[in-house]
Enzyme design. Structure first.
Site, mmCIF file in Angstrom:
data_model
loop_
_atom_site.group_PDB
_atom_site.id
_atom_site.type_symbol
_atom_site.label_atom_id
_atom_site.label_comp_id
_atom_site.label_asym_id
_atom_site.label_seq_id
_atom_site.Cartn_x
_atom_site.Cartn_y
_atom_site.Cartn_z
ATOM 1 N N ASP A 114 -20.609 27.451 66.233
ATOM 2 C CA ASP A 114 -19.805 26.232 66.276
ATOM 3 C C ASP A 114 -20.114 25.410 65.017
ATOM 4 O O ASP A 114 -21.280 25.073 64.779
ATOM 5 C CB ASP A 114 -20.213 25.460 67.554
ATOM 6 C CG ASP A 114 -19.357 24.233 67.783
ATOM 7 O OD1 ASP A 114 -18.717 23.756 66.828
ATOM 8 O OD2 ASP A 114 -19.350 23.754 68.932
ATOM 9 N N THR A 140 -3.678 20.712 55.037
ATOM 10 C CA THR A 140 -2.287 20.677 55.490
ATOM 11 C C THR A 140 -1.457 19.648 54.711
ATOM 12 O O THR A 140 -2.006 18.667 54.194
ATOM 13 C CB THR A 140 -2.258 20.298 56.986
ATOM 14 O OG1 THR A 140 -0.928 20.021 57.386
ATOM 15 C CG2 THR A 140 -3.105 19.055 57.281
ATOM 16 N N ASP A 141 -0.158 19.874 54.682
ATOM 17 C CA ASP A 141 0.728 18.881 54.046
ATOM 18 C C ASP A 141 0.822 17.602 54.874
ATOM 19 O O ASP A 141 1.300 16.573 54.385
ATOM 20 C CB ASP A 141 2.130 19.474 53.810
ATOM 21 C CG ASP A 141 2.848 19.918 55.087
ATOM 22 O OD1 ASP A 141 2.248 19.858 56.178
ATOM 23 O OD2 ASP A 141 4.027 20.336 54.977
ATOM 24 N N GLU A 142 0.370 17.661 56.152
ATOM 25 C CA GLU A 142 0.505 16.473 57.017
ATOM 26 C C GLU A 142 -0.342 15.298 56.530
ATOM 27 O O GLU A 142 -0.121 14.171 56.953
ATOM 28 C CB GLU A 142 0.143 16.822 58.464
ATOM 29 C CG GLU A 142 1.046 17.883 59.032
ATOM 30 C CD GLU A 142 1.082 17.915 60.555
ATOM 31 O OE1 GLU A 142 0.573 17.002 61.192
ATOM 32 O OE2 GLU A 142 1.647 18.891 61.081
ATOM 33 N N TYR A 169 -4.572 14.215 64.270
ATOM 34 C CA TYR A 169 -4.830 15.492 63.591
ATOM 35 C C TYR A 169 -4.797 15.302 62.073
ATOM 36 O O TYR A 169 -5.749 15.671 61.368
ATOM 37 C CB TYR A 169 -3.791 16.547 64.008
ATOM 38 C CG TYR A 169 -3.738 17.737 63.068
ATOM 39 C CD1 TYR A 169 -4.795 18.641 62.990
ATOM 40 C CD2 TYR A 169 -2.636 17.955 62.235
ATOM 41 C CE1 TYR A 169 -4.755 19.728 62.114
ATOM 42 C CE2 TYR A 169 -2.583 19.031 61.365
ATOM 43 C CZ TYR A 169 -3.649 19.925 61.300
ATOM 44 O OH TYR A 169 -3.608 20.986 60.429
ATOM 45 N N LYS A 221 -7.750 15.665 59.198
ATOM 46 C CA LYS A 221 -7.688 16.602 58.061
ATOM 47 C C LYS A 221 -7.789 15.833 56.735
ATOM 48 O O LYS A 221 -8.443 16.279 55.798
ATOM 49 C CB LYS A 221 -6.386 17.424 58.096
ATOM 50 C CG LYS A 221 -6.291 18.427 59.229
ATOM 51 C CD LYS A 221 -7.325 19.555 59.173
ATOM 52 C CE LYS A 221 -7.103 20.529 58.043
ATOM 53 N NZ LYS A 221 -8.014 21.702 58.143
ATOM 54 N N ASP A 246 10.161 12.294 72.971
ATOM 55 C CA ASP A 246 9.688 12.567 71.615
ATOM 56 C C ASP A 246 8.164 12.532 71.528
ATOM 57 O O ASP A 246 7.506 11.912 72.362
ATOM 58 C CB ASP A 246 10.277 11.532 70.649
ATOM 59 C CG ASP A 246 10.492 12.120 69.269
ATOM 60 O OD1 ASP A 246 9.952 13.207 68.998
ATOM 61 O OD2 ASP A 246 11.201 11.483 68.460
ATOM 62 N N ARG A 247 7.626 13.198 70.499
ATOM 63 C CA ARG A 247 6.193 13.128 70.189
ATOM 64 C C ARG A 247 5.914 11.743 69.604
ATOM 65 O O ARG A 247 6.608 11.323 68.667
ATOM 66 C CB ARG A 247 5.883 14.218 69.158
ATOM 67 C CG ARG A 247 4.510 14.170 68.560
ATOM 68 C CD ARG A 247 4.349 15.214 67.449
ATOM 69 N NE ARG A 247 4.121 16.543 67.946
ATOM 70 C CZ ARG A 247 4.029 17.628 67.168
ATOM 71 N NH1 ARG A 247 4.157 17.534 65.862
ATOM 72 N NH2 ARG A 247 3.805 18.818 67.692
ATOM 73 N N GLY A 306 4.647 8.977 67.171
ATOM 74 C CA GLY A 306 4.287 9.032 65.741
ATOM 75 C C GLY A 306 4.841 10.254 65.030
ATOM 76 O O GLY A 306 4.296 10.697 64.014
#
Ligand code: NAD
Ligand code: DAU
Length: 351
Positions: free
Chosen positions: A63, A134-136, A159, A163, A289-290, A292
Site C-alpha cells: 500500500d 490527468t487533464d482534470e 479527485y 491529483k 447530474d454529477r 461539480g
C-alpha cells in the site's frame, strides 16, 4: 550496452497500469519490472495473467499509504526509476469519500517521493520519477479552447484536487531536492480491463444486461477519448525520451459529447449482439447530474507530437470496436468484477 534497470510501476494491476506493465515486461526483457499494487477494488491480477510468469516481472502487494513499507521496498529492490499510476481514480467515488483520495493520491505519492529521494540522493546513476496525472487538474473548458501544458491548474472535484496536489508535490521535490521527474496529464482513457464504474465499460455491461444507461444531466458534457494502448505507448516514449522537469499533455484529438458517444456505442453493441438497431438506445435514461460536473475537457497534444513524435494509432470507432469485443469475449472477467461490493456501489450511486 545499456545497464539493466529496476523499474517500479505502481498501480500495475489497474486499468492503465496493467497495459503499461505488459508493454514494459515484453519490450524490455533485460530490465526488471516491479508491479506494486494494494489490490483495491480496482486492482485485478487477472489483468496480467499472460505475463505473470515472465522472468523479468515481480508483483509486490503493498500500500503506497504505508510509508515504512514503501521505504523498505525501495531499499530492498533498489528501484532505479518509478512510473507512478496507483491512485483512487473515480470522480464519483471522490464525491462520496474525498478522504480516501487525499490519503492515496496525495499522501501515497508523498511517501513514494520521500522513499525515492532517500534512495537516490547520493547516487550518480540515472533516475526518474514519472508521475501519471490527468487533464482534470486544469478544471473545465467552455465550448472552445484546449488545455496546454501552460494552462493554470483549477481542479473542481475532490479527485482532480488530489491529483493536482500530487502533481505539485512532484514538482516541489524536483525544485527543492533536485529529484529527477517528469509528469504527463492525459485525457479520458478507454479500452480492455477498465473497471465498469467508468462511462464506457459501465454502459457496455448495462447494454449486455439490458439495464438502463444512466446519462448524467443532459448528456452535453464533452470528453477527449484515448485508447489505453496509445496512452501506454506515450508513457513509454516519455519515460525513455522525455525531458526532465517537464510536463507532457496526452490526448486523443477526439472530442465527443457524452450523448453522441453513447449513441455510437449503442449502435456498435446492437450490431455485435445481433439486436435490432435502436434497441440499446432505448435504454438511455437521463439521471441526476454529477455535482461539480466539468463541462468539457480537450487536450492540445502538440508538444508530445512535435517533440517525441507520438500520435494516437487507432481511430475512435476502431478502438471502441476492439474494446466492446474484449468485454464480450471476457464475460467472466466482467462477472467477477461486478459481483460482491460492485452491486452495493451501483445501488448507492444510481439509486
Ligand atoms: P484504476 O482505478 O483502474 O487503477 C488504480 C490502481 O491503483 C489499482 O490497481 C489499485 O489497486 C491501485 N491502488 C489504489 N490505491 C492504492 C494504494 N493505496 N497503494 C497501492 N496501489 C493502489 O485507475 P486507472 O484508470 O488505471 O488510472 C491510473 C492512473 O492514471 C491514475 O493515477 C489516474 O489518475 C491516471 N489517469 C487515468 C485516466 C483514465 O481515464 N482512467 C486518465 C488520465 C490519468
Ligand atoms: O479526463 C481524465 C479522467 O477521465 C481521469 O483522470 C479519471 O481517472 C477518469 O475516471 C475519467 O474521469 P471522468 O469523470 O471524465 O470519467 P467517467 O467515465 O466517470 O465519466 C465520463 C463522462 O460520462 C463524464 O462527463 C460523466 C459521464 N457519466 C459517467 C458515468 C459513470 C455519465 O453520464 N453517466 C455515468 O454513469
Amino acid at each position: 550496452m545499456s545497464k539493466s534497470r529496476n523499474i517500479l510501476i505502481t498501480g500495475g494491476a489497474g486499468f492503465i497500469g496493467s497495459h503499461v506493465v505488459r508493454l514494459f515486461v515484453n519490450k524490455y526483457p533485460k530490465d526488471h519490472i516491479y508491479n506494486l499494487d494494494a489490490l483495491t477494488y480496482a486492482g485485478n491480477l487477472e489483468n496480467l495473467k499472460d505475463i505473470e510468469d515472465a522472468k523479468n516481472y515481480t508483483f509486490l502487494k503493498a500500500d503506497i499509504c504505508n510509508r515504512e513499507q514503501i521505504k523498505i521496498l525501495f531499499e530492498k529492490h533498489q528501484f532505479d526509476s518509478v512510473i507512478h499510476l496507483a491512485a483512487e481514480s473515480h470522480v464519483d467515488r471522490s464525491i462520496t469519500n474525498p478522504f480516501a483520495f487525499v490519503e492515496t493520491n496525495v499522501m501515497g505519492t508523498l511517501n513514494l517521493l520521500h522513499a525515492a529521494h532517500h534512495l537516490w540522493k547520493n547516487s550518480d546513476k540515472n533516475h526518474l520519477f514519472y508521475h501519471i496525472s490527468t487533464d482534470e487538474v486544469y478544471g473545465t473548458l467552455g465550448s472552445t479552447g484546449l488545455f496546454t501544458e501552460e494552462t493554470a491548474y483549477d481542479p473542481n472535484s475532490p479527485y482532480s484536487a488530489s491529483k493536482a496536489s500530487s502533481d505539485h508535490f512532484v514538482r516541489a521535490f524536483g525544485e527543492t531536492y533536485g529529484l529527477p521527474y517528469v509528469i504527463s496529464n492525459c485525457s479520458n482513457n478507454y479500452g480492455p480491463n477498465q473497471f465498469p464504474e467508468k462511462l464506457i465499460p459501465l454502459f457496455i455491461n448495462n447494454i449486455i444486461n439490458n439495464k438502463p444507461l444512466p446519462v448524467y444531466g443532459d448528456g452535453n458534457y464533452t470528453r477527449d477519448w484515448l485508447f489505453v494502448i496509445d496512452h501506454a505507448d506515450a508513457i513509454d516514449l516519455i519515460f525513455n525520451k522525455g525531458n526532465l522537469g517537464e510536463t507532457y499533455n496526452i490526448g486523443g484529438f477526439n472530442e465527443w459529447k457524452n450523448i453522441d458517444l453513447v449513441k455510437v456505442l449503442c449502435q456498435q453493441m446492437d450490431s455485435k449482439l445481433g439486436r435490432k438497431q435502436g434497441e440499446s438506445e432505448n435504454l438511455i435514461t437521463f439521471v441526476k447530474d454529477r455535482p461539480g460536473h466539468d463541462l468539457r475537457y480537450a487536450i492540445d497534444a502538440s508538444k508530445i507530437n512535435k517533440n517525441l513524435g507520438w500520435k494516437p494509432s487507432v481511430t475512435f470507432e476502431e478502438g471502441l470496436s476492439q474494446t466492446i469485443d474484449w468485454y464480450l469475449n471476457n464475460e467472466n472477467w466482467l462477472k467477477n468484477v461486478t459481483s460482491g461490493d460492485y452491486q452495493k456501489y451501483y445501488d448507492e450511486q444510481y439509486k
